[in-house]
Design an enzyme around this catalytic site. Structure first.
Site, mmCIF file in Angstrom:
data_model
loop_
_atom_site.group_PDB
_atom_site.id
_atom_site.type_symbol
_atom_site.label_atom_id
_atom_site.label_comp_id
_atom_site.label_asym_id
_atom_site.label_seq_id
_atom_site.Cartn_x
_atom_site.Cartn_y
_atom_site.Cartn_z
ATOM 1 N N LYS A 85 40.913 72.740 27.850
ATOM 2 C CA LYS A 85 40.798 71.924 29.062
ATOM 3 C C LYS A 85 39.628 70.952 28.996
ATOM 4 O O LYS A 85 39.682 69.871 29.581
ATOM 5 C CB LYS A 85 40.653 72.827 30.291
ATOM 6 N N GLU A 107 42.506 70.831 40.802
ATOM 7 C CA GLU A 107 43.201 72.094 41.032
ATOM 8 C C GLU A 107 42.893 73.004 39.852
ATOM 9 O O GLU A 107 42.530 72.526 38.783
ATOM 10 C CB GLU A 107 44.713 71.852 41.114
ATOM 11 N N SER A 374 45.078 78.196 22.975
ATOM 12 C CA SER A 374 44.515 77.238 23.921
ATOM 13 C C SER A 374 43.233 77.720 24.587
ATOM 14 O O SER A 374 42.417 76.922 25.015
ATOM 15 C CB SER A 374 45.547 76.892 24.983
#
Lengths: 394, 259
Positions: A85, A107, A374
């Site tokens: 991210k 969010e 991830s």
């Protein structure tokens, strides 16, 4: 491409109040994308702050154990803040700063995007507010406190199903309330144009690195690239570089929850249909009246009823395939990778590990699978303990 | 485009109440349509419930949830509108999101609108750029798409107004629907810009609850729209809400007539 369409998918289906803001982001992005100074600043942040490039690790024990294709793991879990991210967030917050914005909102599902946004906001001196479903603030309590430590204000969203979808609703509502000084840092390749393009561009470095690193190690392309898919940002990041390389299979792993034959899943490609929601035309889990379904996954980050529009397009054209992976398979893979390689994956990423376990034995030893890991799994340890019936206190 | 909508604005300033379809029950919705017309409503907006109404504040969000939980579906709401249409003559429009229309089937949806007497659609997540999604089929069936203008629209106002039909929904404030003590946007500036481009009437909504607010908004436009304040009455009085809402509509209609 017009108005951010991928075939029939994509678009800009947002309230009129937001259209000026969405266009403003689009124009700023077009400008800074081509600006060498912006790119140099971002490259520096990625290298010296986020820790890029991330490693491409050869999982030798796992490969031997599965006795099939060679398995490489792209270690996005080793980035600063513990997931992919940060790649997108550094880009977007830097863009917001250049646009003269002083406040960012976002969010978050599992909290990884929220933590990354709060981190970048701290670094770049931006006010930061994060919207997170009440159910997720409960199951990821540690990440809530982490965001607060970083100076962000966290709002627990109590509308609807109180998960990621509702967090997106509430962040969009907040953006319509206060749009002048505020930039919406969207966390996945979804939402209205230009977000699916911006997030993909900021994440495509993952696939570019995989290609370069694998060429160096093996002198060839992989046979398959696997990634988990909620909205689909880590998957798009890993896939994008390989889309023209048609020999490379691209496989997205969706959350099948308790199984795609139950109502408790979040498999938008497998079980969804075309709809228009959250600013985009894409595939969504919904009923015949277009009511968005209350989806479920053990992993908060995949607990989303849709998928990014470019994924919907890749699914429709057959360039990528999307497979369901259940909670149980993901938890097993979580434990497997921890013991086998000493790497604790995020529950989201464990969905991709699970599918690698499934297909590697059926592939030849001369073949190569890359699993995009991830994120790291520290945040999920308590949830796994609960799943296994152990009560631990954080 | 529907002639009925134009007629709502031919006899002075219009008062436009909003209710969420199926909130409390479909029977209450039917009774409200009849009672609000009798009380002087010039046009009624009926919210076709959606699970994720991103332009709505808490009051109408919860009304959507109540309606869906009470079993309201698109087909059932169409049936109730058709039933009410036996007597109701004022224009009726649906306020809903693009997904319920898209997923029901655009053509089938418009066909039902015509059969049941729905004259127009307000779709908050369908901006000018995406209007093409339903424009053709709306034209074929004569269902008006009501355009929205926001305080952030500025130079977009001209382009939106040029294509507008039925009436233009002028959003008074930033943010989502809900009662506001004060409305700070210069609404008159927005309606002036619209009037330079088109004769299509403008009605102002978002945040209006008192007769004073309605009177002021109607004085700078062609009418006032009230949603959350009415939905709150429905929430508070449930099955007994019909006379209470009718009284409120009568009072608000009086206020816009003074404008």
């Amino acid at each position: 491409m017009n108005n951010g369409k991928f075939g029939i998918f994509g678009g800009q289906y947002v309230p009129e109040t937001l259209m000026t803001a969405v266009h403003e982001v689009e124009q700023a992005y077009e400008k800074y994308k081509a600006d060498p100074e912006f790119q140099a600043e971002l490259d520096d942040l990625l290298k010296n702050y986020a820790g890029r490039p991330s490693l491409l690790y050869y999982a030798e024990k796992m490969t031997k154990d599965l006795n099939g294709a060679k398995i490489y793991i792209k270690r996005e879990d080793l980035n600063h803040t513990g997931s992919h991210k940060i790649n997108n967030v550094l880009g977007q917050v830097l863009l917001a700063k250049k646009m003269g914005k002083t406040r960012v909102i976002a969010e978050t599902g599992a909290g990884q995007h929220g933590v990354a946004t709060a981190t970048a906001a701290a670094l770049m001196d931006m006010e930061c507010e994060i919207f997170m479903g009440k159910e997720d603030t409960d199951r990821q309590a540690l990440n809530v406190f982490r965001m607060e430590l970083l100076g962000a204000k966290v709002h627990a969203v109590t509308s609807g199903t109180m998960t990621l979808k509702d967090a997106v609703n509430e962040t969009m509502r907040e953006w319509t309330r206060r749009v002048d000084d505020t930039f919406y840092v969207l966390g996945s390749v979804m939402g209205p144009h230009p977000y699916p393009v911006i997030v993909r561009d900021f994440q495509k470095i993952v696939g570019e690195e995989i290609k370069e690193q694998l060429m160096e190690r093996e002198g060839r392309l992989p046979d398959a690239v696997l990634a988990c898919v909620g909205g689909g940002s880590n998957a798009m990041g890993a896939f994008y570089e390989f889309i023209p390389e048609v020999s490379v299979k691209l496989i997205g792993c969706e959350a099948a929850g308790l199984g795609v034959d139950t109502a408790q899943h979040a498999a938008a490609v497998e079980k969804g249909s075309v709809g228009v929601f959250h600013g985009m035309k894409s595939l969504f889990c919904q009923d015949q009246d277009g009511q968005i379904a209350p989806v479920y996954s053990i992993s908060a980050g995949l607990d989303y009823p849709g998928i990014g529009p470019e994924h919907a397009y890749l699914a429709e054209t057959g360039r990528a395939s999307y497979v369901p992976v259940t909670d149980e398979e993901a938890v097993e893979a979580f434990e497997y990778l921890s013991r086998m390689e000493g790497i604790i994956p995020a529950l989201e990423s464990a969905h991709a590990v699970a599918y690698a376990k499934k297909i590697a034995p059926e592939m030849g030893k001369d073949q190569i699978i890359v699993v995009n890991l991830s994120g790291r799994g520290d945040k999920d340890v308590a949830a796994i303990a609960r799943y296994r019936g152990v009560e631990i206190y954080e | 485009m529907s002639d009925r909508i134009a007629r709502a604005f031919d006899h002075g300033k219009a008062f436009i109440p909003f209710i969420t379809g199926g909130d409390t029950s479909l029977e209450v919705t039917r009774q409200l349509l009849i009672a609000m017309e009798e009380a002087g409503a010039d046009l009624v907006e009926i919210g076709l419930p959606f699970s994720d109404p991103i332009a709505e504040g808490v009051v109408i969000q919860q009304a959507n949830e109540r309606a869906l939980a009470a079993g309201c579906t698109t087909d059932k709401l169409f049936d109730v509108v058709k039933e009410a249409r036996k007597t109701v003559e004022i224009p009726l429009v649906f306020l809903t999101y693009i997904n319920p229309i898209f997923t029901y089937g655009k053509e089938k949806f418009m066909k039902r609108c015509v059969e049941c007497g729905i004259d127009g659609l307000i779709v908050p997540d369908l901006p000018l750029e995406e209007k093409g999604e339903i424009q053709q089929v709306c034209r074929e069936y004569g269902v008006s798409i009501i355009s929205l203008i926001a305080p952030t629209s500025k130079e977009r106002i001209k382009a939106i107004a040029q294509e507008a039909e039925g009436f233009i929904y002028v959003i008074s404030s930033l943010g989502v629907t809900g009662v506001r003590k004060e409305i700070t946007t210069d609404v008159a500036e927005m309606t002036d810009m619209v009037r330079q481009v088109t004769d299509v009437p403008c009605a102002v909504g978002f945040g209006i609850s008192t007769p004073e607010q309605a009177e002021y908004m109607a004085s700078v436009s062609d009418g006032a729209i009230v949603g959350s304040a009415i939905v709150r009455l429905v929430e508070q009085y449930g099955e007994e809400c019909v006379p209470v809402v009718a009284d409120y509509v009568r009072k608000m209609k009086g206020a816009v007539e003074r404008a």
